[in-house]
Design a protein around this motif. Structure first.
Motif, PDB file in Angstrom:
ATOM      1  N   LEU A   1       0.835  -1.198   0.000  1.00  0.00           N
ATOM      2  CA  LEU A   1       0.000   0.000   0.000  1.00  0.00           C
ATOM      3  C   LEU A   1       0.872   1.252   0.000  1.00  0.00           C
ATOM      4  N   SER A   2       1.962   1.226   0.757  1.00  0.00           N
ATOM      5  CA  SER A   2       2.901   2.351   0.786  1.00  0.00           C
ATOM      6  C   SER A   2       3.535   2.552  -0.588  1.00  0.00           C
ATOM      7  N   GLN A   3       3.855   1.451  -1.260  1.00  0.00           N
ATOM      8  CA  GLN A   3       4.418   1.557  -2.605  1.00  0.00           C
ATOM      9  C   GLN A   3       3.396   2.133  -3.582  1.00  0.00           C
ATOM     10  N   MET A   4       2.132   1.753  -3.420  1.00  0.00           N
ATOM     11  CA  MET A   4       1.082   2.330  -4.257  1.00  0.00           C
ATOM     12  C   MET A   4       0.990   3.830  -4.044  1.00  0.00           C
ATOM     13  N   ALA A   5       1.134   4.269  -2.788  1.00  0.00           N
ATOM     14  CA  ALA A   5       1.103   5.704  -2.489  1.00  0.00           C
ATOM     15  C   ALA A   5       2.290   6.408  -3.125  1.00  0.00           C
ATOM     16  N   ASP A   6       3.477   5.812  -3.039  1.00  0.00           N
ATOM     17  CA  ASP A   6       4.676   6.418  -3.618  1.00  0.00           C
ATOM     18  C   ASP A   6       4.554   6.576  -5.136  1.00  0.00           C
ATOM     19  N   ALA A   7       3.864   5.635  -5.766  1.00  0.00           N
ATOM     20  CA  ALA A   7       3.690   5.686  -7.223  1.00  0.00           C
ATOM     21  C   ALA A   7       2.526   6.569  -7.647  1.00  0.00           C
ATOM     22  N   GLY A   8       1.757   7.106  -6.685  1.00  0.00           N
ATOM     23  CA  GLY A   8       0.608   7.939  -7.001  1.00  0.00           C
ATOM     24  C   GLY A   8      -0.646   7.159  -7.326  1.00  0.00           C
ATOM     25  N   LEU A   9      -0.555   5.819  -7.295  1.00  0.00           N
ATOM     26  CA  LEU A   9      -1.710   5.004  -7.649  1.00  0.00           C
ATOM     27  C   LEU A   9      -2.778   5.035  -6.572  1.00  0.00           C
ATOM     28  N   LEU A  10      -2.362   5.073  -5.306  1.00  0.00           N
ATOM     29  CA  LEU A  10      -3.334   5.096  -4.215  1.00  0.00           C
ATOM     30  C   LEU A  10      -4.178   6.362  -4.271  1.00  0.00           C
ATOM     31  N   MET A  11      -3.549   7.497  -4.595  1.00  0.00           N
ATOM     32  CA  MET A  11      -4.280   8.759  -4.672  1.00  0.00           C
ATOM     33  C   MET A  11      -5.157   8.819  -5.929  1.00  0.00           C
ATOM     34  N   ALA A  12      -4.701   8.176  -6.998  1.00  0.00           N
ATOM     35  CA  ALA A  12      -5.536   8.110  -8.202  1.00  0.00           C
ATOM     36  C   ALA A  12      -6.777   7.265  -7.937  1.00  0.00           C
ATOM     37  N   LEU A  13      -6.613   6.269  -7.094  1.00  0.00           N
ATOM     38  CA  LEU A  13      -7.720   5.385  -6.744  1.00  0.00           C
ATOM     39  C   LEU A  13      -8.673   6.058  -5.764  1.00  0.00           C
ATOM     40  N   PHE A  14      -8.106   6.744  -4.752  1.00  0.00           N
ATOM     41  CA  PHE A  14      -8.889   7.451  -3.736  1.00  0.00           C
ATOM     42  C   PHE A  14      -8.409   8.897  -3.670  1.00  0.00           C
ATOM     43  N   PRO A  15      -8.928   9.785  -4.517  1.00  0.00           N
ATOM     44  CA  PRO A  15      -8.462  11.172  -4.533  1.00  0.00           C
ATOM     45  C   PRO A  15      -8.538  11.863  -3.178  1.00  0.00           C
ATOM     46  N   ASP A  16      -9.518  11.501  -2.355  1.00  0.00           N
ATOM     47  CA  ASP A  16      -9.635  12.135  -1.044  1.00  0.00           C
ATOM     48  C   ASP A  16      -8.443  11.825  -0.140  1.00  0.00           C
ATOM     49  N   LEU A  17      -7.784  10.695  -0.358  1.00  0.00           N
ATOM     50  CA  LEU A  17      -6.579  10.402   0.418  1.00  0.00           C
ATOM     51  C   LEU A  17      -5.468  11.384   0.079  1.00  0.00           C
ATOM     52  N   GLY A  18      -5.380  11.758  -1.184  1.00  0.00           N
ATOM     53  CA  GLY A  18      -4.363  12.728  -1.586  1.00  0.00           C
ATOM     54  C   GLY A  18      -4.560  14.074  -0.926  1.00  0.00           C
ATOM     55  N   ARG A  19      -5.818  14.427  -0.668  1.00  0.00           N
ATOM     56  CA  ARG A  19      -6.109  15.716  -0.041  1.00  0.00           C
ATOM     57  C   ARG A  19      -5.732  15.736   1.439  1.00  0.00           C
ATOM     58  N   LEU A  20      -5.447  14.568   2.018  1.00  0.00           N
ATOM     59  CA  LEU A  20      -5.040  14.505   3.415  1.00  0.00           C
ATOM     60  C   LEU A  20      -3.581  14.893   3.617  1.00  0.00           C
ATOM     61  N   ILE A  21      -2.808  14.878   2.532  1.00  0.00           N
ATOM     62  CA  ILE A  21      -1.398  15.260   2.635  1.00  0.00           C
ATOM     63  C   ILE A  21      -1.312  16.759   2.926  1.00  0.00           C
ATOM     64  N   GLY A  22      -0.651  17.100   4.016  1.00  0.00           N
ATOM     65  CA  GLY A  22      -0.535  18.506   4.420  1.00  0.00           C
ATOM     66  C   GLY A  22      -1.717  19.015   5.218  1.00  0.00           C
ATOM     67  N   CYS A  23      -2.714  18.163   5.426  1.00  0.00           N
ATOM     68  CA  CYS A  23      -3.868  18.552   6.245  1.00  0.00           C
ATOM     69  C   CYS A  23      -3.490  18.351   7.714  1.00  0.00           C
ATOM     70  N   LEU A  24      -3.252  19.457   8.410  1.00  0.00           N
ATOM     71  CA  LEU A  24      -2.767  19.390   9.783  1.00  0.00           C
ATOM     72  C   LEU A  24      -3.910  19.189  10.765  1.00  0.00           C
ATOM     73  N   GLN A  25      -3.572  18.667  11.953  1.00  0.00           N
ATOM     74  CA  GLN A  25      -4.561  18.370  12.976  1.00  0.00           C
ATOM     75  C   GLN A  25      -4.239  19.145  14.260  1.00  0.00           C
ATOM     76  N   ASN A  26      -5.008  18.890  15.291  1.00  0.00           N
ATOM     77  CA  ASN A  26      -4.816  19.648  16.535  1.00  0.00           C
ATOM     78  C   ASN A  26      -3.547  19.210  17.276  1.00  0.00           C
ATOM     79  N   ARG A  27      -3.307  19.788  18.412  1.00  0.00           N
ATOM     80  CA  ARG A  27      -2.055  19.583  19.139  1.00  0.00           C
ATOM     81  C   ARG A  27      -1.873  18.148  19.639  1.00  0.00           C
ATOM     82  N   HIS A  28      -2.940  17.356  19.609  1.00  0.00           N
ATOM     83  CA  HIS A  28      -2.836  15.971  20.061  1.00  0.00           C
ATOM     84  C   HIS A  28      -2.277  15.043  18.969  1.00  0.00           C
ATOM     85  N   HIS A  29      -2.045  15.590  17.774  1.00  0.00           N
ATOM     86  CA  HIS A  29      -1.544  14.792  16.661  1.00  0.00           C
ATOM     87  C   HIS A  29      -0.171  15.305  16.226  1.00  0.00           C
TER      88      HIS A  29
END
Length: 287
Positions: free
Chosen positions: A203-231
């Motif tokens: 799955l990590s290799q799929m992400a590195d190749a961009g295939l995971l994000m092509a499959l689930f575009p919403d996962l790509g939008r999580l990159i750089g999406c910051l969370q609260n101080r507990h994360h």
């Protein structure tokens, strides 16, 4: 890898099931599995003569029943017998070598001639099988059928094989083509991969190749999406780490949950593992 003779004993012991007709070949993944010492339940058979006639002979030998599938010009005659499935088609080319050159990966592009017992390997599948490599047959394999983009990782996960570097590069170039594949075909390949014990690595290799994000575009939008101080991580990295830790628990529940490990092991199978992994993968896409 076991010797060729030993690995193919499953076929040689079943002469009444597979008619040894000249111009009939067992091809693809079933040959790959036999060479690895695995007994397949699905067999792909290509014939130069009438596939329906050949299928009827197998059905008679196995007390199976026939099902016609596909579309005009691409008919498959399937024989279902207990847990075994036999798919018989006409040769896809002028020769068996032409047929093999149209397949996806070299380890799936070998054939066993039922009349002579010869292994036909014109693309180096035996070498790649020994090296545990997944290598594309040609540079147009993913354009011909984009589902092969996921299949590379699914086969890798199921066999613990590495995807060859040029094949990875072509997957990266063609990742967006996966959106042209039917959803039901994507689900089959993806869930087979998610159900194995080492899916995180692939799955990590799929992400590195961009295939995971092509499959689930919403996962790509999580990159750089910051969370609260507990994360400590953005949502994507948090998701991948959560996936990794779930896989660790499922593979060895006794290490972290000794009091309930037996109950967990009784409830976990390939299907439930795939569903749990899919759930953890998508659990934060709402953010």
């Amino acid at each position: 890898m076991k010797s060729l003779t030993a690995s193919l004993s499953a076929i040689s012991l079943l002469p009444k099931i597979f008619p040894q007709t000249k111009g009939s070949y067992i091809i693809g993944g079933s040959i790959r599995d036999l060479l690895l010492g695995r007994i397949p339940t699905d067999y792909d058979i290509a014939v130069t003569e009438n596939p329906e006639k050949y299928a009827k002979e197998i059905a008679a030998n196995t007390t199976g029943h026939l099902v016609e599938m596909g579309k005009p010009g691409q008919t498959i005659i399937r024989v279902v017998s207990g847990d075994n499935i036999f798919d018989i088609t006409s040769l896809n080319g002028k020769s068996i070598e032409d047929d093999l050159k149209k397949r996806d990966f070299t380890i799936n592009a070998m054939a066993y001639a039922l009349s002579s017992g010869e292994i036909i390997d014109c693309l180096g599948g035996l070498r790649d099988l020994a090296d545990k490599k997944i290598r594309m047959v040609s540079k147009n394999v993913f354009r011909k059928d984009p589902i092969r983009l996921i299949r590379a990782y699914r086969i890798g996960a199921c066999l613990d094989f590495e995807i060859e570097s040029q094949t990875v590069s072509l997957i990266r170039e063609n990742a967006d083509l996966i959106q042209n594949s039917a959803g039901e075909r994507i689900r089959v390949e993806l869930f087979k991969m998610l159900g194995v014990s080492k899916s995180y690595y692939y799955l990590s290799q799929m992400a590195d190749a961009g295939l995971l994000m092509a499959l689930f575009p919403d996962l790509g939008r999580l990159i750089g999406c910051l969370q609260n101080r507990h994360h400590h991580y953005d949502v994507f990295e948090h998701t991948m780490k959560a996936y990794y830790h779930l896989e660790t628990i499922l593979n060895d529940p006794g290490k972290l949950l000794p009091d309930t490990s037996n109950q967990i092991l009784q409830c976990i199978d390939e299907d439930s593992t795939a569903l749990l992994n899919c759930s953890i993968l998508l659990h934060d896409i709402g953010k």
